[in-house]
Design a protein around this motif. Structure first.
Motif, short mmCIF file in Angstrom:
data_model
loop_
_atom_site.label_atom_id
_atom_site.label_comp_id
_atom_site.label_asym_id
_atom_site.label_seq_id
_atom_site.Cartn_x
_atom_site.Cartn_y
_atom_site.Cartn_z
N CYS B 45 4.30 39.07 28.41
CA CYS B 45 3.76 37.72 28.29
C CYS B 45 4.78 36.79 27.64
CB CYS B 45 2.47 37.74 27.44
SG CYS B 45 1.21 38.78 28.15
N LEU B 46 5.47 37.31 26.63
CA LEU B 46 6.48 36.48 25.95
C LEU B 46 7.58 36.05 26.91
CD1 LEU B 46 6.86 38.45 22.58
CD2 LEU B 46 6.25 36.04 22.78
N ILE B 134 15.30 33.91 27.57
CA ILE B 134 14.58 33.86 28.86
C ILE B 134 13.49 32.78 28.80
CG2 ILE B 134 13.01 35.16 30.39
CD1 ILE B 134 14.60 37.69 29.61
N GLN B 135 12.85 32.70 27.66
CA GLN B 135 11.76 31.71 27.51
C GLN B 135 12.23 30.30 27.79
OE1 GLN B 135 10.07 32.19 23.60
NE2 GLN B 135 8.69 33.84 24.24
N LYS B 142 13.03 31.56 35.48
CA LYS B 142 12.44 32.56 34.57
C LYS B 142 11.57 33.56 35.32
CE LYS B 142 9.37 30.95 31.62
NZ LYS B 142 8.99 30.18 30.44
N VAL B 143 10.73 33.03 36.17
CA VAL B 143 9.80 33.90 36.90
C VAL B 143 10.57 34.87 37.81
CG1 VAL B 143 8.00 33.94 38.67
CG2 VAL B 143 7.83 32.33 36.79
N VAL B 144 11.50 34.33 38.56
CA VAL B 144 12.25 35.19 39.48
C VAL B 144 13.09 36.21 38.70
CG1 VAL B 144 14.04 35.22 41.25
CG2 VAL B 144 12.28 33.47 41.31
N PHE B 145 13.73 35.76 37.65
CA PHE B 145 14.56 36.68 36.85
C PHE B 145 13.71 37.81 36.27
CE2 PHE B 145 16.51 38.12 32.89
CZ PHE B 145 17.81 38.40 33.30
N ALA B 176 19.76 31.79 37.47
CA ALA B 176 19.25 32.27 36.19
C ALA B 176 20.29 33.16 35.51
CB ALA B 176 17.95 33.04 36.40
N LYS B 177 20.87 34.02 36.30
CA LYS B 177 21.86 34.94 35.72
C LYS B 177 23.09 34.18 35.23
CE LYS B 177 22.06 38.24 38.95
NZ LYS B 177 22.25 39.54 39.60
#
Lengths: 482, 190
Positions: B45-46, B134-135, B142-145, B176-177
């Motif tokens: 969740c975090l 990440i947050q 974020k979601v894809v990563f 993201a990366k």
């Protein structure tokens, strides 16, 4: 870089340790808010095996109810005298000054209605008698009847009607109830009250004891079916839910599993002999399939000395992992692959998930007894018990495995069983149960019973381990008696 | 060869027993199961939330889903942690869909503006710090990563779940990366 970044993140994020500040521990408020919402029941949850037990219970209860009906049917003999006695009771209790008038009016109306039914049909009488039996009123019940003035003013007609019906047989009391003053006119308030003792005033026991009750038309008495000395052959179907669980100490630690009930469809052939009307011995031969299912998680340390680089970017390794099953411990050899970039060090903790399915087929010889707790003309409620000698015919053990590292499944390339479960070729078990037999005729009997069974002798030969077997079955069969 | 001394025998049926009790709404069993997995679930969740408070909201929604859909868990097809993790990820995705705009066109500049001061974050780089990093990623990245790198979904699955094309999923992951790598390099060279 990107692969390293991914593995870096993956490895770091799999660390659940929270450190000093409990950064990854949710506050208590989360659970407090959640609990009321997960406690709400969405309907009634009934696991399938409870449904099965419920079904068996319904079967027994419905059998008992059926038995109860049959019991009364067979015990009650009908005779004309019963009706005569009751008709006298009825007329004696009229307590008005116009006893004769009322009596004659009532007799006429009642007999008009009942005469047709009695003369033409046997069943209503029997049904009526049952209605009487249901009533166990001990106190005297009186019924106030309103007699139409017109009726009172026409005694001659009533008398005439009575005379016409004198030739008709007297009827049992319940029909008198049906025919009595309820339908007599109530047009005028100025009516005569008559108190009549009804059939309900007679306790049921008295009615049954009055064995002279019978139909005017002469229904023959039904003799109960006697099974004494009869030898029968039959077949039966035996749907079964069995569970196997193991407890003890395997090579790598203590083990204890829980019950998991699995279904198997069994069947057999039966020979039954009635030593007396109530007591029978039974034997035969039956198919007994014992199923087991288990799932276990084992952790093992990775050994890099046996790994092989496959040249396609993958590394292969084989680990020998013991597998626990309800029928004992089995040695396995699992081959798995993972990306060579993974670089698993020696001693790295790996997880292996095993799922095992076993089916062992036995041929069983039951030797048991059956005792009729309550016996009636057609239905018997019995208790049964006995021993089963079980000889194994074949064994089918199948398992699947997963090798997991850091929550990722590795590619399992091969699964081998080094040895099979070390179980006994034969074992002894017992069964107890209760059920209902229904005699279709003097030759055919159908029956069903709910049974519980358990093993008496050891199933597993491995030291310090024992496999327990138990289950429930529902036997449904038919027997032909010579 | 496997070193026998490191074997730990865990009989899965113990957990199944607890789950069965949970099916009967036994509060003690529910609490036991929660205590066992709360860290793992909360970390998921975090990663999808922007802060602890939002993560707790997602966790609460996820817990309701886990316990109320426990009958759908088939122990013969999956193990409980894997199944429950998926439920948590789904809860997180639902939360994002409900409360946020899933934009897959965020630029790196947006991210740079959101990055907190590295000196505060990277005293030690551990799960907590990476999670914080990440947050701060844009929602789409974020979601894809998270789905690809941490949860182990492939691009095809991500595309199906999020309703995007596979190439978008791949692009989002690369971006993201790139962002994360830049930040990490800065910290490591710091």
């Amino acid at each position: 870089m990107s692969d390293n970044l991914e593995s870096y993140f993956k490895k770091q994020l799999s660390d659940e340790s929270s450190g000093k500040d409990d950064w990854n521990v949710p506050s208590d408020a989360v659970w407090e808010k959640t609990l009321p919402k997960i406690q709400k029941r969405k309907g009634i949850f009934i696991p399938w095996r409870y449904l099965y037990i419920l079904g068996m219970a319904l079967f027994i209860v419905s059998g008992l109810l059926l038995f109860r009906t049959e019991y009364f049917k067979s015990d009650i003999k009908t005779s004309q005298g019963f009706a005569q006695n009751n008709s006298e009771d009825t007329s004696q209790n009229i307590n008005t000054g116009q006893k004769e008038k009322v009596s004659s009016s009532l007799e006429t109306i009642k007999e008009k209605k009942t005469a047709k039914m009695v003369a033409n049909n046997k069943k209503p009488v029997e049904k009526g008698l049952f209605q009487g039996n249901k009533h166990t009123v001990k106190q005297t019940k009186t019924e106030h009847l309103r007699i139409d003035k017109t009726e009172r003013e026409k005694p001659t007609m009533a008398k005439k009607a009575k005379t016409q019906n004198e030739a008709l047989p007297k009827t049992p009391e319940p029909f008198r109830e049906k025919a009595n003053g309820k339908n007599i006119g109530t047009k005028e308030p100025n009516t005569v009250l008559a108190t009549i003792e009804t059939n309900e005033t007679r306790p049921t026991k008295e009615m049954i004891a009055d064995s002279s009750f019978s139909l005017a038309s002469g229904r023959p008495d039904i003799e109960p079916v006697s099974n004494k000395g009869k030898l029968g052959f039959g077949v039966f179907f035996l749907p079964t839910y069995n569970s196997t669980y193991i407890s003890g100490e395997m090579s790598l630690g203590k083990i204890e599993t829980g019950n998991t009930y699995l279904f198997s469809a069994n069947y057999g052939f039966e020979i039954k002999y009635y030593l007396t009307d109530r007591f029978a011995i039974a034997t035969g031969i039956q198919r007994t399939q014992i199923k087991s299912w288990s799932k276990s998680i084992m952790e093992f340390a990775y050994d890099s000395s046996t790994e092989q680089d496959m040249g396609n970017g993958e590394t292969e390794n084989t680990s020998e992992i013991p597998l626990m099953t309800p029928f004992g411990e089995i040695g396995t050899s699992i081959t798995y692959r993972f990306p060579s970039t993974g670089n698993l060090p020696d001693g790295e903790l790996m997880e292996s998930n095993f799922e095992t399915q076993q089916e062992i087929l036995y041929i069983s010889i039951p030797v048991g007894i059956e005792y009729n707790i309550v016996a009636s003309r057609k239905i018997n409620w019995f208790a049964e018990g006995g021993l089963l000698f079980n000889q194994s015919l074949n064994n089918a053990t199948d398992f699947s495995s997963r090798v997991i590292h850091d929550g990722n499944d590795m590619k399992v390339m091969g699964e081998e069983m080094e040895n099979g479960p070390d179980y006994t070729n034969n074992f002894l078990s017992y069964y107890i149960g209760t059920g209902i037999n229904y005699n279709l005729s003097s030759s055919f009997q159908i029956g069903g019973s709910a049974r519980y069974f358990d093993n008496l002798s050891k199933l597993n030969l491995q030291e310090n381990m024992s496999t327990h077997l138990n289950g429930f079955s529902l036997k449904i069969g038919i027997v032909y008696f010579y | 060869m496997v070193n026998n001394s490191t074997y730990i025998i865990k009989v899965h049926t113990d957990e199944l027993k607890t789950i069965k009790k949970c099916l009967r709404k036994d509060p003690r069993a529910q609490r036991d199961l929660y205590d066992k997995y709360k860290r793992k679930w909360f970390m998921i969740c975090l990663r999808y939330a922007q802060n602890k408070s939002e993560a707790e909201d997602i966790l609460q929604e996820g817990l309701i889903s886990v316990f109320n859909n426990l009958r759908q868990f088939d122990s013969r097809k999956a193990n409980f942690p894997a199944w429950s993790n998926k439920v948590m990820v789904n809860a997180a995705l639902q939360h994002i869909r409900k409360w946020k705009k899933l934009d897959f066109n965020d630029s790196i500049d947006d991210f740079k503006n959101q990055i907190p001061d590295q000196e505060d974050i990277f005293d030690t780089i551990g799960a907590k710090e990476l999670t914080l990093l990440i947050q701060k990623l844009p929602e789409g990245y974020k979601v894809v990563f998270n789905m690809y790198v941490v949860e182990g979904y492939v691009h095809k699955e991500i595309a199906e779940i999020l309703g995007i094309s596979e190439s978008t999923s791949k692009t989002q992951l690369l971006k993201a990366k790139k962002m994360l790598r830049n930040q990490l390099e800065k910290v490591l060279n710091y």
